[in-house]
Design a protein around this motif. Sequence first.
Motif, PDB file in Angstrom:
ATOM      1  N   ARG A   3      83.968  39.681   4.697  1.00  0.00           N
ATOM      2  CA  ARG A   3      82.902  38.989   5.441  1.00  0.00           C
ATOM      3  C   ARG A   3      82.034  38.166   4.495  1.00  0.00           C
ATOM      4  N   GLU A   7      81.040  34.156   4.580  1.00  0.00           N
ATOM      5  CA  GLU A   7      79.647  33.718   4.656  1.00  0.00           C
ATOM      6  C   GLU A   7      79.324  32.761   3.517  1.00  0.00           C
ATOM      7  N   ARG A  73      81.352  35.222  14.049  1.00  0.00           N
ATOM      8  CA  ARG A  73      80.772  35.407  15.372  1.00  0.00           C
ATOM      9  C   ARG A  73      81.308  36.686  16.013  1.00  0.00           C
ATOM     10  N   ARG A  76      79.680  39.709  14.460  1.00  0.00           N
ATOM     11  CA  ARG A  76      78.317  39.926  14.957  1.00  0.00           C
ATOM     12  C   ARG A  76      78.332  40.476  16.377  1.00  0.00           C
ATOM     13  N   THR A  77      79.272  39.979  17.193  1.00  0.00           N
ATOM     14  CA  THR A  77      79.388  40.496  18.558  1.00  0.00           C
ATOM     15  C   THR A  77      79.753  41.971  18.554  1.00  0.00           C
ATOM     16  N   ASP A  79      79.243  44.110  16.141  1.00  0.00           N
ATOM     17  CA  ASP A  79      78.101  44.858  15.610  1.00  0.00           C
ATOM     18  C   ASP A  79      77.053  45.078  16.694  1.00  0.00           C
ATOM     19  N   ALA A  80      76.756  44.015  17.462  1.00  0.00           N
ATOM     20  CA  ALA A  80      75.746  44.125  18.505  1.00  0.00           C
ATOM     21  C   ALA A  80      76.190  45.078  19.606  1.00  0.00           C
ATOM     22  N   GLY A  91      69.655  42.823  16.989  1.00  0.00           N
ATOM     23  CA  GLY A  91      70.647  41.770  17.089  1.00  0.00           C
ATOM     24  C   GLY A  91      70.002  40.407  17.150  1.00  0.00           C
ATOM     25  N   SER A  92      70.818  39.387  17.348  1.00  0.00           N
ATOM     26  CA  SER A  92      70.312  38.020  17.375  1.00  0.00           C
ATOM     27  C   SER A  92      71.065  37.212  18.424  1.00  0.00           C
ATOM     28  N   SER A 275      78.348  38.574  22.852  1.00  0.00           N
ATOM     29  CA  SER A 275      77.455  39.603  22.336  1.00  0.00           C
ATOM     30  C   SER A 275      76.610  40.117  23.498  1.00  0.00           C
TER      31      SER A 275
END
Length: 286
Positions: A3, A7, A73, A76-77, A79-80, A91-92, A275
């Motif tokens: 990851r 990034e 993406r 992050r989805t 993770d959320a 989250g964001s 997410s």
Amino acid sequence: MERRQLEYFLAVVDHGGFTNAARRLHVAQPSLSQAVRTLEKQLGGLLFHRLPHGAELTAAGTALVAPARQILRDLRTADAAVREVLGLGGGSLDIASQTTLAVDPLAALLGRFRAAHPKVRVRVRAPETGSDVVNRVRDGQSEVGLVESGSDTAGLAGVDLAEQEVFAVLPADSPRTGPLPRAELAGLDLVTTPWGTATRRLVEDALRGGGSGPRIVVETEHRAMMVPLVLAGAGAALLPRAMAEDARRQGAVIVPLLPRLVRRGRLVWRAGPLSPAAAEFIALVP
């Protein structure tokens, strides 16, 4: 492929070189460079042409950009989603919106969303054109987007937003009090944004079929200048209801067009898993 490597790779892409990327990420440049070199070694080819004043993507690097964004993406989805199951919240949510839709309806939607989900951090980007918004959503830079109707959103899921009326915003000393026939718009000095922008399209739509084009006296890329220019007497403007009402509170005269001019936006997102934050935001749209 890690990851962190992706990034760092995207940071170099987004900030135009290793030095700027390291500065924005608050990491040492040698560490960032080493991570990218390791990624290149794993993939078997160069991702960047190293230049004296920056870096340019190779063909291989260009091919990696969209998949890298989608991988991050998806991470992050995931993770959320886990955080939501565990009850951790947070989250964001990344949103892209044309400026004409940012004031209304986006501001109100975000107010409701934040009231229900105070731990979620929201980032709003404001590309100028609908195609820019759509491209951000397609390549994974933003999870959801708000675009004016008429934008090419092929391949994206979406829902239409409520229609909004457009008003003529006139200087404070204007004697007009009633509706303004569209045929009379051609005789007004107009303040607007450049060709291709959503606000400019409102002007073009209002005059379509009238036989003459708009008389534009001030064209500005700074949308925030439009109401001050009208208040200063530089000309008139066409603005959606929320922005027009704000101008009226500052002293401008606003009148409806005859026949009415309405515009409609559309909320779009990539098909597939969302997410939890994005799913909740989309659920707010009537």
